[in-house]
Motif scaffolding. Sequence first.
Motif, short mmCIF file in Angstrom:
data_model
loop_
_atom_site.label_atom_id
_atom_site.label_comp_id
_atom_site.label_asym_id
_atom_site.label_seq_id
_atom_site.Cartn_x
_atom_site.Cartn_y
_atom_site.Cartn_z
N ARG A 190 39.54 -32.65 64.25
CA ARG A 190 40.20 -33.10 65.47
C ARG A 190 41.35 -32.17 65.86
O ARG A 190 41.68 -32.05 67.04
CB ARG A 190 40.73 -34.53 65.29
N GLN A 191 41.92 -31.50 64.87
CA GLN A 191 43.02 -30.57 65.15
C GLN A 191 42.54 -29.29 65.83
O GLN A 191 43.35 -28.51 66.33
CB GLN A 191 43.73 -30.19 63.83
N LEU A 192 41.22 -29.08 65.85
CA LEU A 192 40.66 -27.84 66.40
C LEU A 192 40.22 -27.96 67.85
O LEU A 192 39.80 -26.98 68.45
CB LEU A 192 39.47 -27.39 65.55
N ILE A 193 40.30 -29.17 68.42
CA ILE A 193 39.89 -29.36 69.81
C ILE A 193 40.70 -28.42 70.71
O ILE A 193 41.93 -28.33 70.59
CB ILE A 193 40.08 -30.82 70.23
N GLY A 194 40.01 -27.71 71.57
CA GLY A 194 40.66 -26.73 72.43
C GLY A 194 40.47 -25.31 71.94
O GLY A 194 40.78 -24.35 72.65
N ASP A 195 39.95 -25.15 70.72
CA ASP A 195 39.66 -23.83 70.16
C ASP A 195 38.17 -23.78 69.83
O ASP A 195 37.76 -24.09 68.71
CB ASP A 195 40.49 -23.60 68.89
N PRO A 196 37.32 -23.42 70.81
CA PRO A 196 35.88 -23.50 70.61
C PRO A 196 35.35 -22.60 69.49
O PRO A 196 34.37 -22.96 68.83
CB PRO A 196 35.30 -23.08 71.97
N VAL A 197 35.99 -21.45 69.26
CA VAL A 197 35.54 -20.57 68.18
C VAL A 197 35.75 -21.23 66.83
O VAL A 197 34.86 -21.26 65.97
CB VAL A 197 36.27 -19.21 68.24
N THR A 235 26.85 -17.87 73.36
CA THR A 235 28.05 -18.69 73.51
C THR A 235 27.86 -20.00 72.77
O THR A 235 26.74 -20.43 72.51
CB THR A 235 28.33 -19.00 74.99
N THR A 236 28.97 -20.64 72.43
CA THR A 236 28.91 -21.96 71.81
C THR A 236 29.02 -23.05 72.87
O THR A 236 29.82 -22.93 73.81
CB THR A 236 30.03 -22.13 70.76
N THR A 237 28.22 -24.10 72.73
CA THR A 237 28.30 -25.21 73.68
C THR A 237 29.65 -25.91 73.57
O THR A 237 30.04 -26.64 74.49
CB THR A 237 27.18 -26.23 73.42
N LEU A 238 30.36 -25.68 72.48
CA LEU A 238 31.66 -26.32 72.29
C LEU A 238 32.72 -25.76 73.23
O LEU A 238 33.83 -26.28 73.31
CB LEU A 238 32.11 -26.18 70.84
N ALA A 239 32.37 -24.69 73.96
CA ALA A 239 33.29 -24.13 74.95
C ALA A 239 33.23 -24.91 76.27
O ALA A 239 34.10 -24.76 77.12
CB ALA A 239 32.96 -22.66 75.20
N ALA A 240 32.18 -25.74 76.44
CA ALA A 240 32.05 -26.52 77.67
C ALA A 240 33.12 -27.60 77.72
O ALA A 240 33.50 -28.17 76.69
CB ALA A 240 30.66 -27.15 77.75
N GLU A 241 33.61 -27.89 78.92
CA GLU A 241 34.68 -28.87 79.08
C GLU A 241 34.27 -30.24 78.53
O GLU A 241 33.21 -30.77 78.89
CB GLU A 241 35.05 -29.02 80.56
N GLY A 242 35.08 -30.77 77.63
CA GLY A 242 34.84 -32.09 77.06
C GLY A 242 33.85 -32.13 75.92
O GLY A 242 33.69 -33.16 75.26
N ARG A 243 33.17 -31.01 75.66
CA ARG A 243 32.13 -31.01 74.63
C ARG A 243 32.72 -31.14 73.23
O ARG A 243 32.11 -31.75 72.35
CB ARG A 243 31.27 -29.75 74.74
N GLY A 244 33.89 -30.57 73.00
CA GLY A 244 34.51 -30.67 71.68
C GLY A 244 34.76 -32.10 71.28
O GLY A 244 34.40 -32.53 70.17
N GLU A 245 35.35 -32.87 72.19
CA GLU A 245 35.62 -34.27 71.92
C GLU A 245 34.32 -35.04 71.71
O GLU A 245 34.20 -35.88 70.80
CB GLU A 245 36.41 -34.91 73.06
N GLY A 246 33.33 -34.75 72.57
CA GLY A 246 32.04 -35.44 72.46
C GLY A 246 31.35 -35.15 71.15
O GLY A 246 30.80 -36.05 70.50
N ALA A 247 31.36 -33.87 70.74
CA ALA A 247 30.70 -33.49 69.50
C ALA A 247 31.35 -34.17 68.30
O ALA A 247 30.65 -34.61 67.38
CB ALA A 247 30.75 -31.97 69.33
N LEU A 248 32.68 -34.27 68.31
CA LEU A 248 33.35 -34.93 67.19
C LEU A 248 33.03 -36.42 67.14
O LEU A 248 32.86 -36.99 66.05
CB LEU A 248 34.86 -34.73 67.28
N ALA A 249 32.93 -37.06 68.30
CA ALA A 249 32.53 -38.47 68.33
C ALA A 249 31.12 -38.64 67.77
O ALA A 249 30.83 -39.60 67.03
CB ALA A 249 32.61 -39.01 69.75
N GLU A 250 30.25 -37.68 68.08
CA GLU A 250 28.88 -37.72 67.56
C GLU A 250 28.86 -37.48 66.06
O GLU A 250 28.12 -38.13 65.31
CB GLU A 250 28.02 -36.69 68.30
N HIS A 251 29.70 -36.55 65.57
CA HIS A 251 29.81 -36.32 64.13
C HIS A 251 30.27 -37.59 63.43
O HIS A 251 29.78 -37.94 62.36
CB HIS A 251 30.81 -35.19 63.85
#
Length: 217
Positions: A114-121, A159-175
Amino acid sequence: MSINKSGQKDAYALILDAIDVGVYRPGDRLVESELAERFGVSRTPIREALQRLETQSLLTRDGRSLIVSELDHNQLAELYVVRAELEGLAARLAARHAADEEIKVLRDMVEEDRQLIGDPVAMARANRRFHKQIHLASHNRYLVQQLDLVHRSMALLATTTLAAEGRGEGALAEHDAIVVAIEAHDGDGACKALREHISRAFETRLKLDSVDLDAAE
């Protein structure tokens, strides 16, 4: 940057990692002498590593040159179908066989990431670790081997899909949903949650690719 490594396995891992992190992108030409200088190894292990990568279809021939392979739409769809099936199976088996300590590691990963949200790499690296942990928790060596092959091909995505807007938060919820099911030893639920996670990632990938096509017109 020169990295002092030697041997075929090291050369292979170094080139694969460079593709994975985007140093070399789909369509880039790989030159044996340049790779040897970059990684600080002799040309023989570089040559053997390139041959291995070509055999695995991660590199393709362009005349006498080797270039990083590009996935077309059909190949991308096929890759995600196989990934969803194999990863779903891994989650199902992890729900049955994972040790308490392995489940604790998965839970800790979700919380720490959760601390990594905003850093897609950084999130992409963490995402790979999370999925690898599920693979290992399946306790099926043959499945782990097949998933390693699939994830090598994922390195061809520029590219990583985690760079898409909101995808980081969504992926973590799915994890989180995947881990909840594994914690409950719910094999069907874990498989379903993992497959839905891959489906959403594929959907995001398609949207990103459509934007790139629009920009090129």
